[in-house]
Design an enzyme around this catalytic site. Structure first.
Site, PDB file in Angstrom:
ATOM      1  N   LYS A   1       0.858  -1.198   0.000  1.00  0.00           N
ATOM      2  CA  LYS A   1       0.000   0.000   0.000  1.00  0.00           C
ATOM      3  C   LYS A   1       0.885   1.237   0.000  1.00  0.00           C
ATOM      4  CE  LYS A   1      -4.348   0.994   2.426  1.00  0.00           C
ATOM      5  NZ  LYS A   1      -5.029   0.772   3.725  1.00  0.00           N
TER       6      LYS A   1
HETATM    7  O1  G3P Z   1      -7.510   1.759   5.616  1.00  0.00           O
HETATM    8  C1  G3P Z   1      -7.977   2.885   4.998  1.00  0.00           C
HETATM    9  C2  G3P Z   1      -9.329   3.362   5.475  1.00  0.00           C
HETATM   10  O2  G3P Z   1     -10.268   2.346   5.372  1.00  0.00           O
HETATM   11  C3  G3P Z   1      -9.325   4.085   6.782  1.00  0.00           C
HETATM   12  O3  G3P Z   1     -10.605   4.352   7.248  1.00  0.00           O
HETATM   13  O4  G3P Z   1     -12.090   4.991   9.084  1.00  0.00           O
HETATM   14  O5  G3P Z   1      -9.668   5.615   9.213  1.00  0.00           O
HETATM   15  O6  G3P Z   1     -11.193   6.765   7.629  1.00  0.00           O
HETATM   16  P1  G3P Z   1     -10.899   5.494   8.344  1.00  0.00           P
END
Ligand code: G3P
Length: 218
Positions: A83
């Protein structure tokens, strides 16, 4: 539509796999920090449970160090997706790793044009963050629609749209309606999909009525 678990919680990953609801796993530095565990052994353990793509994120931001980190992460297992952030250096890493046969997930995408660049760089997955756009009063799902429309115009693009920063079932429903390739969600959000009050009510009624018959199937 594929379901990826956005977590490093081993028990939750095993549980989803046992239910047939796990097509992959995504992690990020915040998820790893929350786990309190050593990064590489944790990713190795997840790759042993999940046969689908497991995203492991680089920690640096400059091209040379990200390349070295990405190459090291890619060696953990065949199902690693490295990633990288959606920056100029990140997309250069994406191009180089992709050309070498490594899956790459480009993260922190907030615009359709960023997604266009990621596809041109050969990304396996593009991760648009819908929840974080909603948080700033923009419509995250509009971004998914725009990216799908753009990618559909170009059969040469093979980048999968991985809806990220998913906060609730409505994000999953809209993703499925639009034909997004993947959603990555906290396991708790996937668990919510099983629930409907009429299912609970109906089942309680059937259990009660079955008791009245005095019968046993076994
Ligand atoms: O892993 C990337 C993403 O899904 C993060 O989500 O909830 O931290 O905005 P969030």
């Amino acid at each position: 539509m594929k379901f990826f678990a956005d977590t490093s919680d081993i028990d939750a990953i095993k549980d989803l796999a046992d239910c047939g609801m796990l097509d992959g796993v995504t992690t990020n530095p915040s998820i790893i920090a929350k786990s309190g565990r050593e990064f590489i052994p944790l990713i190795e353990e997840i790759c042993g449970i999940c046969a689908g793509p497991v995203s492991a994120e680089v920690a640096s931001t400059d091209f040379e160090t990200m390349m070295k980190e990405g190459e090291k992460l890619a060696k953990i297992a065949d199902n690693i997706a490295v990633k990288v952030p959606l920056t100029e250096a990140g997309l250069k890493v994406c191009k180089n790793l992709s050309e070498g046969g490594t899956m790459v997930n480009v993260t922190l995408c907030f615009s359709p044009l960023q997604a266009l660049l990621a596809a041109k760089a050969g990304a396996t997955f593009i991760s648009p963050f819908v929840g974080r756009l909603d948080d700033i009063a923009q419509n995250g799902m509009d971004l998914i629609g725009d990216i799908l429309t753009i990618y559909d115009q170009y059969p040469d693009f093979h980048t999968e749209v991985l809806v990220a920063s998913v906060r609730h079932p409505a994000h999953i429903l809209e993703s499925a309606r639009m034909g997004a390739d993947v959603v990555t969600c906290p396991p708790s959000v996937i668990k919510q999909l099983y629930k409907h009050p009429l299912t609970d009510k109906g089942l309680a009624g059937f259990v009660e009525d079955w008791k009245k018959t005095g019968q046993s199937i076994l």
